[in-house]
Scaffold this active site. Structure first.
Site, PDB file in Angstrom:
ATOM      1  N   GLU A   1       0.822  -1.213   0.000  1.00 48.13           N
ATOM      2  CA  GLU A   1       0.000   0.000   0.000  1.00 48.13           C
ATOM      3  C   GLU A   1       0.853   1.260   0.000  1.00 48.13           C
ATOM      4  O   GLU A   1       1.851   1.341   0.726  1.00 48.13           O
ATOM      5  CB  GLU A   1      -0.903  -0.001   1.234  1.00 48.13           C
ATOM      6  CG  GLU A   1      -2.275   0.550   0.989  1.00 48.13           C
ATOM      7  CD  GLU A   1      -3.071  -0.363   0.055  1.00 48.13           C
ATOM      8  OE1 GLU A   1      -3.290   0.044  -1.113  1.00 48.13           O
ATOM      9  OE2 GLU A   1      -3.460  -1.451   0.472  1.00 48.13           O
ATOM     10  N   HIS A   2       0.450   2.238  -0.802  1.00 41.63           N
ATOM     11  CA  HIS A   2       1.123   3.538  -0.903  1.00 41.63           C
ATOM     12  C   HIS A   2       2.573   3.400  -1.352  1.00 41.63           C
ATOM     13  O   HIS A   2       3.443   4.174  -0.933  1.00 41.63           O
ATOM     14  CB  HIS A   2       1.063   4.284   0.433  1.00 41.63           C
ATOM     15  CG  HIS A   2      -0.270   4.914   0.700  1.00 41.63           C
ATOM     16  ND1 HIS A   2      -0.675   6.087   0.114  1.00 41.63           N
ATOM     17  CD2 HIS A   2      -1.299   4.519   1.495  1.00 41.63           C
ATOM     18  CE1 HIS A   2      -1.887   6.398   0.540  1.00 41.63           C
ATOM     19  NE2 HIS A   2      -2.301   5.462   1.367  1.00 41.63           N
TER      20      HIS A   2
ATOM     21  N   ASP B   1       3.043   2.238  -4.880  1.00 40.49           N
ATOM     22  CA  ASP B   1       3.034   2.211  -6.347  1.00 40.49           C
ATOM     23  C   ASP B   1       3.509   3.526  -6.937  1.00 40.49           C
ATOM     24  O   ASP B   1       4.170   3.549  -7.975  1.00 40.49           O
ATOM     25  CB  ASP B   1       1.660   1.832  -6.883  1.00 40.49           C
ATOM     26  CG  ASP B   1       0.535   2.734  -6.397  1.00 40.49           C
ATOM     27  OD1 ASP B   1       0.690   3.375  -5.341  1.00 40.49           O
ATOM     28  OD2 ASP B   1      -0.514   2.790  -7.073  1.00 40.49           O
TER      29      ASP B   1
ATOM     30  N   SER C   1     -11.175   1.275  -5.344  1.00 36.38           N
ATOM     31  CA  SER C   1     -10.853   1.863  -6.647  1.00 36.38           C
ATOM     32  C   SER C   1     -12.063   2.075  -7.533  1.00 36.38           C
ATOM     33  O   SER C   1     -12.041   1.773  -8.734  1.00 36.38           O
ATOM     34  CB  SER C   1      -9.812   1.007  -7.377  1.00 36.38           C
ATOM     35  OG  SER C   1      -8.622   0.962  -6.662  1.00 36.38           O
TER      36      SER C   1
ATOM     37  N   GLY D   1     -12.022   2.533  -0.839  1.00 36.36           N
ATOM     38  CA  GLY D   1     -10.703   1.940  -0.997  1.00 36.36           C
ATOM     39  C   GLY D   1     -10.664   0.778  -1.957  1.00 36.36           C
ATOM     40  O   GLY D   1      -9.698   0.010  -1.968  1.00 36.36           O
TER      41      GLY D   1
ATOM     42  N   ASN E   1     -12.884  10.008   0.759  1.00 38.57           N
ATOM     43  CA  ASN E   1     -12.787  10.578  -0.580  1.00 38.57           C
ATOM     44  C   ASN E   1     -11.403  11.190  -0.776  1.00 38.57           C
ATOM     45  O   ASN E   1     -11.111  12.277  -0.286  1.00 38.57           O
ATOM     46  CB  ASN E   1     -13.868  11.647  -0.793  1.00 38.57           C
ATOM     47  CG  ASN E   1     -13.959  12.063  -2.251  1.00 38.57           C
ATOM     48  OD1 ASN E   1     -12.948  12.302  -2.903  1.00 38.57           O
ATOM     49  ND2 ASN E   1     -15.174  12.141  -2.764  1.00 38.57           N
ATOM     50  N   LYS E   2     -10.550  10.459  -1.503  1.00 38.33           N
ATOM     51  CA  LYS E   2      -9.154  10.908  -1.608  1.00 38.33           C
ATOM     52  C   LYS E   2      -9.015  12.182  -2.422  1.00 38.33           C
ATOM     53  O   LYS E   2      -8.021  12.907  -2.283  1.00 38.33           O
ATOM     54  CB  LYS E   2      -8.272   9.803  -2.184  1.00 38.33           C
ATOM     55  CG  LYS E   2      -8.474   9.483  -3.656  1.00 38.33           C
ATOM     56  CD  LYS E   2      -7.529   8.371  -4.078  1.00 38.33           C
ATOM     57  CE  LYS E   2      -7.670   8.044  -5.557  1.00 38.33           C
ATOM     58  NZ  LYS E   2      -6.799   6.929  -5.964  1.00 38.33           N
TER      59      LYS E   2
ATOM     60  N   ASP F   1      -4.146   0.776  -9.059  1.00 41.37           N
ATOM     61  CA  ASP F   1      -5.590   0.657  -9.226  1.00 41.37           C
ATOM     62  C   ASP F   1      -5.954   0.388 -10.677  1.00 41.37           C
ATOM     63  O   ASP F   1      -6.746  -0.504 -10.995  1.00 41.37           O
ATOM     64  CB  ASP F   1      -6.286   1.938  -8.759  1.00 41.37           C
ATOM     65  CG  ASP F   1      -6.014   2.259  -7.301  1.00 41.37           C
ATOM     66  OD1 ASP F   1      -5.444   1.402  -6.600  1.00 41.37           O
ATOM     67  OD2 ASP F   1      -6.363   3.371  -6.873  1.00 41.37           O
TER      68      ASP F   1
END
Length: 513
Positions: A58-59, A61, A162, A160, A255-256, A208
């Site tokens: 995670e985090h 890529d 995608s 989360g 909500n990113k 994603d």
């Protein structure tokens, strides 16, 4: 001999798409809705892209380190027919999203066919992202045809999984198909979609989109971004107690796009600054190839090994990767001694530049807000999480590991990942921590936040004979406690058994019989 091109498939039967559910009722309803909205017409085709769940990695890529996701059956589908008006008409099957339309101006000078106002939150912006990257693929030579579109999605938004990547991949594929591109490679579609969300101001990596496009039924994916984008499908070992991945939605909205300045984009900026400080300390030059035009932690690792070890670029070989990543983690611990964070002044000093130069190089690319830049925790998480991915992959590919031992070791890596995301990357939340703790105590081997975090979903590694036990514990101790009165249908949506599904495709089968 050149490698065979892997094209996005075209299918005519829903059984080729969905392995675990009968979707004929859903599709029949959508065909009827399309006819109602668009004067009795039928769609010419349906573009479809799924969501994904990330098992581990995670985090990392957007730092170009490899990840282990899989596509899920939940998806976004777009029923499409051309129109002669040069207009994009968008209707959503969910009535809470208002219909939207926009006219595309003529384009004989290579300019974008539509503009996106980032200050206005509208679901049409996601379609515009896909339209823009598809138009660039077409060569910006002509205005794309008008389209009448009906959108339907089963990926829960801001969870989360995608949903935005699935939407944009489907939109790009729809635009290409409507404009006569009947064959597009999966790699080309993924690359288009990877950069698309930058039109919304989100500087995501490529996990994603790659998982959504390359997904393969009954397989997870090992996604590599360097030296080139490569997605390798693999199956989990067959055992007497099959592995199951349970997705549990915390029901905390994440909500990113709206929270990017303090959450997602801030993390992108922090790892970029950390990479540049490491490069400055060790006097190496690193490629400026991040989403915001700066260096990456992968770039520093490559430059360090070239300068100090005379080594070639890492090609993904697992044993060598583990050695290099362990070295990187050690360097982070030695360089970033202020483990509680750095002010802008302190970060600029570490880089040997002024605060104004810091703002110009890093903080002006995308809006961010912070009190201190958490450089130690962010960089350490990235290198150690990349290392966990390689350890996870090693276990999966080792036929000698006994099943029970395999479950425990895989689960422990997932638990370590969650603790790192919580403590070093600060992208969990109390609700996700609670869900993971309940699941572990009731039979999950490993539980972790999946996706960007800050809410959304968690993924749990559970033996198939204990799935119901874990679900019951979450229902009794989390959902009914935090959300009194929650309906059975909402619970069914919140707790999903994840089955690896097929990736992006075009459906041309017409109304299901």
């Amino acid at each position: 001999m050149s490698a065979e091109v892997d094209f996005v498939p075209e299918v005519s039967s829903l059984s080729e798409v969905y392995a675990s559910s009968d979707q004929s009722v859903r599709y029949t309803k959508l065909f009827d809705q399309f006819a109602d909205y668009y004067n009795g017409r039928s769609p010419e085709f349906i573009s479809r892209s799924p969501g994904r769940v990330n098992l581990i990695g995670e985090h990392i890529d957007y730092c170009y380190f490899s990840v282990l996701p899989m596509a899920i059956e939940q998806d976004v589908v777009m029923l499409v027919s051309q129109n002669d008006l040069g207009t994009i008409n968008l209707v959503n099957s969910d009535a809470k999203f208002e219909p939207e339309s926009f006219v595309m101006p003529g384009t004989d000078n290579g300019q974008d066919v539509v503009s996106i106002d980032r200050t206005v939150t509208t679901w049409a912006n996601y379609f515009k992202c896909g339209l823009l990257v598809a138009h660039q693929y077409l060569g910006n030579k002509r205005r794309p045809v008008g389209m009448d579109v009906l959108v339907d999605g089963t990926v829960p938004p801001a969870a989360g999984l995608s949903s935005s990547a699935a939407f944009i991949c489907a939109a790009a594929l729809a635009t290409l198909r409507a404009n006569g591109v009947t064959k597009v490679s999966k790699e080309e579609l993924a690359r288009m979609a990877i950069v698309s969300e930058r039109h919304l101001g989100v500087y995501s990596g490529g996990m994603d989109q790659s998982a959504s496009v390359f997904g393969k039924r009954d397989h997870a994916l090992y996604v590599q971004f360097q030296p080139k984008l490569k997605c390798t499908p693999f199956k989990f070992p067959d055992t007497d107690r099959p592995l199951t991945f349970l997705i549990a939605n915390s029901l905390v909205t994440a909500n990113k796009h709206e929270t990017a300045p303090v959450n997602y984009n801030l993390r992108v900026v922090e790892v970029s600054i950390a990479a540049e400080i490491l490069a400055h300390k060790y006097s190496v030059v690193i490629p400026q190839d991040s989403g915001i035009g700066t260096g990456t932690l992968r770039g520093f690792m490559e430059a360090y090994y070239k300068e100090y070890e005379g080594a070639l670029l890492w090609d993904g070989e697992v044993a060598e990767g583990r050695t290099r990543l362990e070295k990187m983690a050690a360097l982070v611990r030695s360089v970033f001694v202020q483990t509680e964070g750095y002010t802008a002044v302190e970060a600029a000093t570490e880089l040997g530049i002024t605060v104004d130069e810091l703002h110009e190089r890093f903080l002006s690319k995308t809006p961010v807000r912070f009190e201190k830049l958490q450089l130690y925790g962010r960089a350490l998480h990235v290198y150690e999480e990349a290392l966990r991915v390689l350890r996870y992959l090693t276990l999966l590919l080792d036929p000698c590991v006994d099943p029970e031992g395999l479950f425990h070791e895989l689960g422990e890596l997932m638990n370590q990942s969650h603790e790192s995301l919580r403590g070093l990357y600060n992208c969990s939340c109390p609700e996700l921590d609670e869900v993971c703790a309940i699941a572990r105590s009731s039979g999950s081997y490993g539980s972790r936040v999946t996706g960007a975090g800050f809410g959304g979903c968690s993924v749990h590694l559970v033996a198939s004979d204990r799935v119901q036990e874990v679900k019951n514990a979450l229902i009794d101790n989390y959902y009914r406690v935090r959300f009194p009165g929650i309906s059975d249908s909402a619970l069914e949506d919140a707790l999903v058994i994840s089955k690896p599904g097929i990736g992006s495709l075009v459906y041309t089968g017409g109304v299901p019989m």
